[in-house]
Design a protein around this motif. Structure first.
Motif, PDB file in Angstrom:
ATOM      1  N   VAL A   2       0.843  -1.200   0.000  1.00 20.13           N
ATOM      2  CA  VAL A   2       0.000   0.000   0.000  1.00 20.13           C
ATOM      3  C   VAL A   2       0.874   1.245   0.000  1.00 20.13           C
ATOM      4  CG1 VAL A   2      -1.739   1.303   1.295  1.00 20.13           C
ATOM      5  CG2 VAL A   2      -1.921  -1.188   1.100  1.00 20.13           C
ATOM      6  N   GLU A   3       2.014   1.164   0.681  1.00 21.26           N
ATOM      7  CA  GLU A   3       2.946   2.294   0.714  1.00 21.26           C
ATOM      8  C   GLU A   3       3.409   2.652  -0.694  1.00 21.26           C
ATOM      9  OE1 GLU A   3       7.067   3.639   3.013  1.00 21.26           O
ATOM     10  OE2 GLU A   3       6.427   1.546   3.008  1.00 21.26           O
ATOM     11  N   HIS A   4       3.728   1.632  -1.501  1.00 14.79           N
ATOM     12  CA  HIS A   4       4.167   1.889  -2.879  1.00 14.79           C
ATOM     13  C   HIS A   4       3.046   2.540  -3.691  1.00 14.79           C
ATOM     14  CE1 HIS A   4       5.854   1.297  -6.868  1.00 14.79           C
ATOM     15  NE2 HIS A   4       4.718   0.697  -7.219  1.00 14.79           N
ATOM     16  N   ILE A   5       1.835   2.036  -3.547  1.00 16.50           N
ATOM     17  CA  ILE A   5       0.703   2.588  -4.289  1.00 16.50           C
ATOM     18  C   ILE A   5       0.484   4.052  -3.893  1.00 16.50           C
ATOM     19  CG2 ILE A   5      -1.790   2.425  -4.649  1.00 16.50           C
ATOM     20  CD1 ILE A   5      -1.472  -0.642  -4.192  1.00 16.50           C
ATOM     21  N   ALA A   6       0.561   4.328  -2.597  1.00 17.88           N
ATOM     22  CA  ALA A   6       0.388   5.703  -2.126  1.00 17.88           C
ATOM     23  C   ALA A   6       1.462   6.619  -2.699  1.00 17.88           C
ATOM     24  CB  ALA A   6       0.417   5.736  -0.600  1.00 17.88           C
ATOM     25  N   LYS A  28      -0.647   6.842   2.980  1.00 21.52           N
ATOM     26  CA  LYS A  28      -1.241   5.519   3.169  1.00 21.52           C
ATOM     27  C   LYS A  28      -2.587   5.634   3.874  1.00 21.52           C
ATOM     28  CE  LYS A  28       2.158   3.531   5.361  1.00 21.52           C
ATOM     29  NZ  LYS A  28       2.889   2.461   6.090  1.00 21.52           N
ATOM     30  N   ALA A  29      -2.695   6.583   4.788  1.00 22.38           N
ATOM     31  CA  ALA A  29      -3.942   6.761   5.536  1.00 22.38           C
ATOM     32  C   ALA A  29      -5.100   7.073   4.600  1.00 22.38           C
ATOM     33  CB  ALA A  29      -3.781   7.877   6.562  1.00 22.38           C
ATOM     34  N   THR A  30      -4.809   7.820   3.535  1.00 20.67           N
ATOM     35  CA  THR A  30      -5.858   8.141   2.562  1.00 20.67           C
ATOM     36  C   THR A  30      -6.409   6.878   1.921  1.00 20.67           C
ATOM     37  OG1 THR A  30      -4.892  10.311   2.073  1.00 20.67           O
ATOM     38  CG2 THR A  30      -6.332   9.362   0.396  1.00 20.67           C
ATOM     39  N   ILE A  31      -5.527   5.953   1.587  1.00 18.09           N
ATOM     40  CA  ILE A  31      -5.966   4.690   0.974  1.00 18.09           C
ATOM     41  C   ILE A  31      -6.674   3.820   2.005  1.00 18.09           C
ATOM     42  CG2 ILE A  31      -5.190   2.559  -0.135  1.00 18.09           C
ATOM     43  CD1 ILE A  31      -2.930   4.134  -1.409  1.00 18.09           C
ATOM     44  N   TYR A  32      -6.126   3.751   3.213  1.00 14.59           N
ATOM     45  CA  TYR A  32      -6.715   2.899   4.246  1.00 14.59           C
ATOM     46  C   TYR A  32      -8.088   3.395   4.689  1.00 14.59           C
ATOM     47  CZ  TYR A  32      -2.584  -0.039   4.845  1.00 14.59           C
ATOM     48  OH  TYR A  32      -1.562  -0.941   4.643  1.00 14.59           O
ATOM     49  N   LYS A  59      -4.817  -4.312   2.472  1.00 12.26           N
ATOM     50  CA  LYS A  59      -4.366  -4.572   1.105  1.00 12.26           C
ATOM     51  C   LYS A  59      -5.290  -5.579   0.425  1.00 12.26           C
ATOM     52  CE  LYS A  59      -0.585  -7.011   0.133  1.00 12.26           C
ATOM     53  NZ  LYS A  59       0.820  -7.417  -0.136  1.00 12.26           N
ATOM     54  N   LYS A  60      -5.766  -6.540   1.198  1.00  8.60           N
ATOM     55  CA  LYS A  60      -6.674  -7.549   0.646  1.00  8.60           C
ATOM     56  C   LYS A  60      -7.958  -6.906   0.141  1.00  8.60           C
ATOM     57  CE  LYS A  60      -8.835 -11.999   1.745  1.00  8.60           C
ATOM     58  NZ  LYS A  60      -8.967 -13.061   2.769  1.00  8.60           N
TER      59      LYS A  60
END
Length: 221
Positions: free
Chosen positions: A42-46, A53-57, A63-64
């Motif tokens: 997720v870090e790479h995607i962010a 990462k918080a935005t994605i989470y 990740k799943k």
């Protein structure tokens, strides 16, 4: 890209949130397809997107779940591609042929192949995601069964519906089985579009012959 898009404060606008969601899914799809599930973070995607990462989470708690959203997008793409135009329903066999050709083309898209590969590599971990996929494409199988029922002209009984379901599954495999196996094995099934077209027409001829045989033999006794 900033976390919330271009806004002056507070929560992002609906349009900005939608745009960010599309960006996250697009970046995640590229990452998963290139590096696989285990090799993607997720870090790479962010970092690729330019957000935290918080935005994605906040959108996908793990990740799943993010991968699950990617699979859902692939399913939706399949549903969109295989929508049968109303006019084609006048001839059920033409509609079936159109759906089979679109399905073959969809399977040849790299993102589709890699999604299958990831799911197969760890089927136990992704069992719930595979079930999501099955549920998402079930309406397409139902449409194919309805079309086959129209072609066969059998009465609507539970025994006939079961036989049509088995026939639909078998006929679908005629077109998709070998190419998908080749792709999952890392091979290129068709060197040219002409080779793909030749394979499809040959498979369709077998499929059409099988349907004619079932029309002649009638419904199961």
């Amino acid at each position: 890209m900033a976390d919330g898009g271009t806004h002056t404060g507070g929560r992002p606008s609906y349009e900005a949130a939608e745009e960010l969601d599309r960006t996250v899914i697009a970046a995640a799809t590229t990452a998963f397809m290139r590096a696989g599930y285990a090799g993607t973070s997720v870090e790479h995607i962010a970092k690729v997107i330019g957000c935290s990462k918080a935005t994605i989470y906040r959108r996908y708690p793990s990740k799943k779940e993010l991968f699950r959203a990617v699979v859902h997008e692939r399913c939706q793409a399949l549903v969109d591609i295989l929508q049968v135009e109303p006019g084609s329903m006048a001839n059920p066999m033409d509609a079936i042929k159109d759906m089979q050709r679109r399905l073959l083309d969809f399977l040849l898209v790299p993102e589709t192949v890699e999604t299958y590969r990831i799911l197969i590599m760890d089927c136990q971990q992704f069992a719930c995601i595979t079930e999501d996929l099955d549920r998402a494409i079930e309406p397409l199988h139902e449409r194919m069964k309805i079309l086959l029922g129209k072609v066969l002209g059998w009465s609507d009984t539970s025994k006939n519906r079961a036989e049509i379901a088995m026939l639909e599954m078998s006929l679908r495999g005629l077109v998709t089985g070998w190419p998908l196996h080749q792709l999952l094995s890392g091979r290129r099934p068709f060197a040219t579009d002409a080779a793909k077209n030749h394979f499809f027409e040959a498979s369709w001829n077998v499929l059409e012959s099988a349907v004619r045989v079932r029309i002649a033999s009638g419904p199961p006794k």
